[in-house]
Write an enzyme that holds these catalytic residues in place. Sequence first.
Site, mmCIF file in Angstrom:
data_model
loop_
_atom_site.group_PDB
_atom_site.id
_atom_site.type_symbol
_atom_site.label_atom_id
_atom_site.label_comp_id
_atom_site.label_asym_id
_atom_site.label_seq_id
_atom_site.Cartn_x
_atom_site.Cartn_y
_atom_site.Cartn_z
ATOM 1 N N GLY A 397 48.891 -31.228 42.376
ATOM 2 C CA GLY A 397 49.160 -31.256 43.806
ATOM 3 C C GLY A 397 48.281 -32.268 44.525
ATOM 4 C CB SER A 398 47.424 -32.438 48.117
ATOM 5 O OG SER A 398 48.757 -32.231 48.527
ATOM 6 C CB ALA A 399 43.537 -32.041 43.847
#
Length: 710
Positions: A397-399
Amino acid sequence: MGNDKKKKTHLPFRLNILFIFVFALFSLLILQLGVVQILNGEEAQKEIDKTENTNSKLSVPRGIMYDRYGRIVLDNEPVRSITYTPPKSGDTASERLDLAIKLSEMIVMEDDLEVLQDKITERDKKEYWYIEDSKNAEDAKERLTTEEIEELDNGEQYNEMLNRITEEDYNEYDWDNKDLLNLVMIKKELDQAYELSPHVIKNDNVTEKEYAVVAEHLYELPGIDASIDWNRTTTFGSTFQNFIGRISSSNEGIPGDNSNYYLANGYSRNDRVGLSGLEQQYESELRGLKEEVQYTIDKSGAVVGMETVVDGQSGNDLVLTIDMELQQQVDKIVQEELEAAIKRDPYKNRFLQDALVAMIDPQTGEILALSGSRYNREEGTYSDESFRVVYDAHAPGSAVKGATLLAGYDSGVVNIGTTINDAPIKIADDEPKSSWTDLGPTNDRRALEQSSNVYMFKLAIEMAGATYRYGEPLYNFNWDSFRTMRNYFNQFGLGGETGVDLPFESTGVVGQNSQAGNLLDIAIGQYDTYTTLQLAQYVSTIANDGYRVRPHLVNEIRKSEPEKTKQGPVIKSFNTDVLNKVSMDDKYIERVQHGFIDVYSKGTASTYWGSKASEYKMAGKTGTAENDIYENGEFKEATENLTLVGYAPYDEPEVAFAVVVPRNGKETGSPHHNIGKRIMDAYYNLKEDRAKNGVNQDLNEDEKEEQEEE
């Protein structure tokens, strides 16, 4: 009368001839014996007394392991052992059976009847039937045809004879008799021994009495010895056991698929070697220098003497980067938060089973803790499966948006302060893509703070040189943009090897479908997958001003010392190993660092961290990846991979971490933030305790004692 007298005179003459002939023969024989005795006697006696010297190598204790603060993690425990060394000329099956009979009166391999019966195979029973009585062997051979005897070699004949031994044959013996089973177990071990290589017959629970009796009767037990062996023992129980690894048992010996390598490096076939983890990675250091013994063997093959020609040397010790106290606390936190998440909503979280953590010093690459807990729904139990930190890959994800933004900077499609309108986008007939909310005009720093998907989508479209219009396909899409984006990610360790000092690590999974929309998904961490350790290296690289360092589990290799509380002199130190510097201007890295600070102080992580963010000077990124569950093509549940990466303090980073909680039910809490806060609490609490202690915990035991005395 005259004729009789003539015959009488001839008889003595013939006897005299016979006596002379016999005398001559005896004289020649005596002469020959004299020649042999006088001229060749010494040489003949030498031939009679002729012996052969053959060298063999005996195992020594393996090196032990310490944690970063000098606490023993892995040790050796001396155990009594009964071994068998076959003669060089080999021995027969009947000789081994005779030896097994004698030995069975002195040792008990296993006291439990059922366990014994489980260990004895049908082949073992057939072999015993075959060898126990010569008539049985003759009977078995008669079952072969003449053609089979002519066409098959000895080994093939033996196997075929065993195949034709029936259950009725071997069941003439009482296989419920523990004494018989014990005898067959011993014979089985003797059969596995290699010539002049000590093979362990028993080293588990050898009693003092068994050891003494065998030692007392060695003269009648050719090849048998009562010696001291070593077993591995952990000081912290199962903590960190997945990465310590294991060694082969005395019965396993060296693995067959690598036997040539080991034999070429001086191993014997029944040597115990590292099979996984650090035991395998540092096998050459831990094994030590084997004791070399010279056996004197007579013409019959019997060992008549032995002498140590090379003294053995224990293996070198390893000083790990791991803080075992922190490791224990992190393990506890991970399991507790996984358990709490599952209980919070058992139905929506019915696919949740893992929680994973990696903690690392971003400046040196020293791994502080690796933890993973898995829930077994069938048994209702939790187990340590920390190896998944290195071997399991998940969509993060956005990590990863820090890497995406840096790729955009370096490729020139965005710059510091570039503003993009965050509103849903739509490509052809696909569903609209958006951020968690419509953010409106958003610059690069705020795009990290509020985790804007649209900012990263449009950045990826620009990198592909494509033309975007709402509801239409992407025109002029450059397919090389997939490789370009991944090359940027690789600079941070995403999609490549981290270089960790373990025998194997996963590099994640690179998606193979090159549809244009998938590039957009890569940009927000929704397509390619990465390990928890890769994510820890990624955030460490940003924390470390763009320098990617190799994560490692061993700090030093030291010479072993008889007194284990004292570490030996350093043989080798593993200093910081910089793998690469990311190819971005430092001002861009600094911009992302500021965006990461915003994430914790006022962005997507701030609600969960509160005052902890400023107390610890946190920086990092949150992540959520859609992970819908299908079984047999049927949709089962909408879940999410929850991720969190961070480091602290942001002005001089000393600890970085990655947390991954895959397949968490939607809207069922934030276990990744709970884990993140608690592991940082544990880190700083331990640091504070050590500061109050007044002792520099990085010193070895001798240095600590000296400092305490001062």
